[in-house]
Scaffold this motif. Structure first.
Motif, PDB file in Angstrom:
ATOM      1  N   ALA A 109       1.119  -1.142  -0.195  1.00 25.50           N
ATOM      2  CA  ALA A 109       0.230   0.067   0.403  1.00 25.50           C
ATOM      3  C   ALA A 109       1.160   1.115   0.497  1.00 25.50           C
ATOM      4  CB  ALA A 109      -1.063   0.309   1.397  1.00 25.50           C
ATOM      5  N   ALA A 110       2.099   1.274   0.637  1.00 27.57           N
ATOM      6  CA  ALA A 110       2.779   2.262   1.003  1.00 27.57           C
ATOM      7  C   ALA A 110       3.592   3.174  -0.393  1.00 27.57           C
ATOM      8  CB  ALA A 110       3.671   2.165   2.229  1.00 27.57           C
ATOM      9  N   ALA A 111       3.990   1.857  -1.675  1.00 26.39           N
ATOM     10  CA  ALA A 111       4.676   1.744  -2.204  1.00 26.39           C
ATOM     11  C   ALA A 111       3.698   1.973  -3.458  1.00 26.39           C
ATOM     12  CB  ALA A 111       5.241   0.747  -2.906  1.00 26.39           C
ATOM     13  N   VAL A 112       2.506   1.841  -3.883  1.00 29.23           N
ATOM     14  CA  VAL A 112       1.096   1.982  -4.429  1.00 29.23           C
ATOM     15  C   VAL A 112       1.420   3.380  -4.786  1.00 29.23           C
ATOM     16  CG1 VAL A 112      -0.773   1.968  -5.407  1.00 29.23           C
ATOM     17  CG2 VAL A 112       0.764  -0.234  -5.616  1.00 29.23           C
ATOM     18  N   LYS A 113       1.101   4.151  -3.449  1.00 26.27           N
ATOM     19  CA  LYS A 113       0.542   5.508  -2.252  1.00 26.27           C
ATOM     20  C   LYS A 113       1.917   6.300  -3.860  1.00 26.27           C
ATOM     21  CE  LYS A 113      -1.248   8.106   1.025  1.00 26.27           C
ATOM     22  NZ  LYS A 113      -1.149   8.408   2.526  1.00 26.27           N
ATOM     23  N   ALA A 114       3.174   6.155  -3.287  1.00 25.31           N
ATOM     24  CA  ALA A 114       3.874   6.734  -3.078  1.00 25.31           C
ATOM     25  C   ALA A 114       4.239   6.608  -4.672  1.00 25.31           C
ATOM     26  CB  ALA A 114       5.410   6.449  -2.554  1.00 25.31           C
ATOM     27  N   LEU A 115       4.385   5.583  -5.882  1.00 22.04           N
ATOM     28  CA  LEU A 115       4.512   5.453  -7.081  1.00 22.04           C
ATOM     29  C   LEU A 115       3.312   6.634  -8.164  1.00 22.04           C
ATOM     30  CD1 LEU A 115       5.118   2.003  -7.536  1.00 22.04           C
ATOM     31  CD2 LEU A 115       6.524   3.752  -8.286  1.00 22.04           C
ATOM     32  N   GLN A 116       2.155   5.930  -7.031  1.00 29.73           N
ATOM     33  CA  GLN A 116       0.755   6.821  -7.428  1.00 29.73           C
ATOM     34  C   GLN A 116       1.123   8.598  -7.598  1.00 29.73           C
ATOM     35  OE1 GLN A 116      -2.599   4.985  -5.727  1.00 29.73           O
ATOM     36  NE2 GLN A 116      -3.303   4.230  -7.541  1.00 29.73           N
TER      37      GLN A 116
END
Length: 449
Positions: free
Chosen positions: A360-367
């Motif tokens: 979730a943290a990776a996806v949020k940062a990538l988005q």
């Protein structure tokens, strides 16, 4: 199983893991070509999540546009409107038959119709069990109820997202009669292992190849491994006809039964000795004929299928080969003797422990960096109400016990999806890689958030 990496591959992965850590270190030190020497300035480039500049500034535009029709398709469909007729269906079937070197094929109005006709053609005894992946779609499975078949939901290999032969072995019973592998997002199943397992236990193999037009295992096209195979030609698929389907048959009897199930007007075309000629005019109650406009689109698109697949895979490799160097990030495992294809999505997996941060943290940062990415979760097939209510089934589906499909559960914990670009996008590739590298460079702080 042949899907297990051999020793050289294991060594390569060890090297890549080390190279991934080195790559992030080089990024922070400014040693990666085109990157500023941020470490020398005593700081890292701030995440967009924290007010820094976005890594992805290129517009997505038509990068994912699909289907890609041209003047040839427009002119051919226009000519159909001027001179309506059903001839294009046979023309497409002939082209498809030649491409697959398959003795019998039948086009249908959609992929579900093709798969349903296959289930009818099998002529299995009432109560026969069919092994199907739980991580899949309902299209070939719900119609089994019309023919008194019972789907048995099987786990998948979390590295490939495809049906697990090992779990098939565990769920085998005296009632098991068939297995339906699904080539998920263009990655072929281990068809040699599946066919060997099926032969050992006298099972019929029926392929759902709706995601994998033109993919190969050991040089053999998917759709040519099992007794029968069905393909969807829906607008998002690798071979798009807006709406359509087609099935491959090796046996004349299978072909004639399938055709008679959905085509009242064709039994008269069978040989004189066919037991199905007498059903001309009524067939068996379904009308599943393909629209001739769809047949035109499919035939023209088929001519460029291999070229489009090759270009699409090459572009994915130009990006994924760089991304796979990052710790904890992997993609669907592809055997060396498999030629996969892609459509719609570029699936990946994040191992939170190895990545040092949550999915979730990776996806949020990538988005925040401008990457079109999301957490990928799939509703497991057995959880839909229709498979749990006995009023719809004369022979109830065999549902997995809670916790008995760990491969499916692992995918739903780890998977993410990136877009599949349908045109050449070198700028987006570079910027997506930069975004991932940037986020991974901050993985320690993201892991603590």
């Amino acid at each position: 199983m042949k899907t297990k990496p051999n020793a050289p591959l294991t060594k390569r992965r060890t090297f890549i893991k080390a190279a991934g850590a080195l790559g992030v270190g080089l990024y922070l030190g400014g040693a990666v070509k085109g990157r500023p020497a941020l470490a020398a300035q005593g700081k890292k480039e701030a995440l967009a999540l924290n007010g820094g500049p976005k890594a992805v500034t290129a517009e997505l535009g038509n990068a994912t546009k699909w289907p890609l029709y041209g003047e040839e398709e427009i002119q051919a469909v226009s000519e159909l409107l001027r001179s309506p007729g059903y001839g294009p269906i046979a023309e497409f079937e002939d082209a498809w038959k030649a491409y697959h070197e398959c003795p019998y094929v039948k086009a249908h109005c959609n992929g579900t119709s093709a798969l349903t006709s296959m289930m009818f053609a099998l002529e299995l005894p009432p109560g026969s069990e069919v092994l199907v992946p739980d991580f899949s779609t309902w299209f070939p499975v719900v119609p089994m109820r019309f023919f008194d078949l019972a789907p048995v939901f099987v786990d998948v290999d979390p590295r490939t997202m495809n049906i697990s032969v090992e779990d098939c072995k565990r769920r085998l019973t005296s009632k098991t009669r068939a297995i339906m592998p699904v080539h998920w997002y263009g990655l072929p199943c281990d068809m040699d292992d599946i066919c060997a397992f099926a032969q050992e236990h006298d099972l019929q193999v029926v392929e759902d190849a709706s995601h994998a037009h033109g993919a190969r295992v050991k040089g053999t096209l998917v759709g040519n491994w099992g007794r029968m195979a069905g393909f969807s030609l829906q607008t998002g698929k690798p071979l798009p006809s807006i709406e359509g389907g087609i099935a491959n048959y090796k046996d004349r009897g299978d072909y004639e039964r399938a055709v008679t199930y959905g085509n009242y007007d064709l039994p008269r075309t069978f040989p004189e000795d066919s037991p199905y000629r007498k059903y001309q005019g009524t067939a068996f109650g379904s009308k599943l004929r393909m629209h001739p406009a769809s047949a035109i689109l499919a035939r023209i698109q088929l001519k460029g299928l291999d070229e489009r697949n090759t270009a699409g895979v090459a572009q994915i490799r130009r990006m994924n080969d760089r991304l796979m160097q990052l710790p904890g990030l992997t993609e669907q495992y592809v055997r060396p003797d498999v030629e996969r294809v892609f459509y719609a999505n570029n699936p990946m997996f994040i191992d939170e422990k190895k990545a040092g941060m949550s999915r979730a943290a990776a996806v949020k940062a990538l988005q925040a960096e401008g990457v079109s990415v999301g957490e990928y979760t799939w509703t497991l097939l057995h959880s839909y109400p229709i498979f749990q209510e006995d009023k719809w089934w004369r022979h109830m589906p065999v549902l997995p016990e809670e916790g008995s499909v760990p491969g499916c559960d692992e995918i739903n914990r780890k998977a993410i999806h990136l877009p599949y670009w349908t045109s050449d996008q070198p700028e987006l590739i570079d910027q997506y890689v930069a975004a991932f590298e940037k986020v991974w460079a901050h993985r320690d702080e993201l892991g603590k958030a």
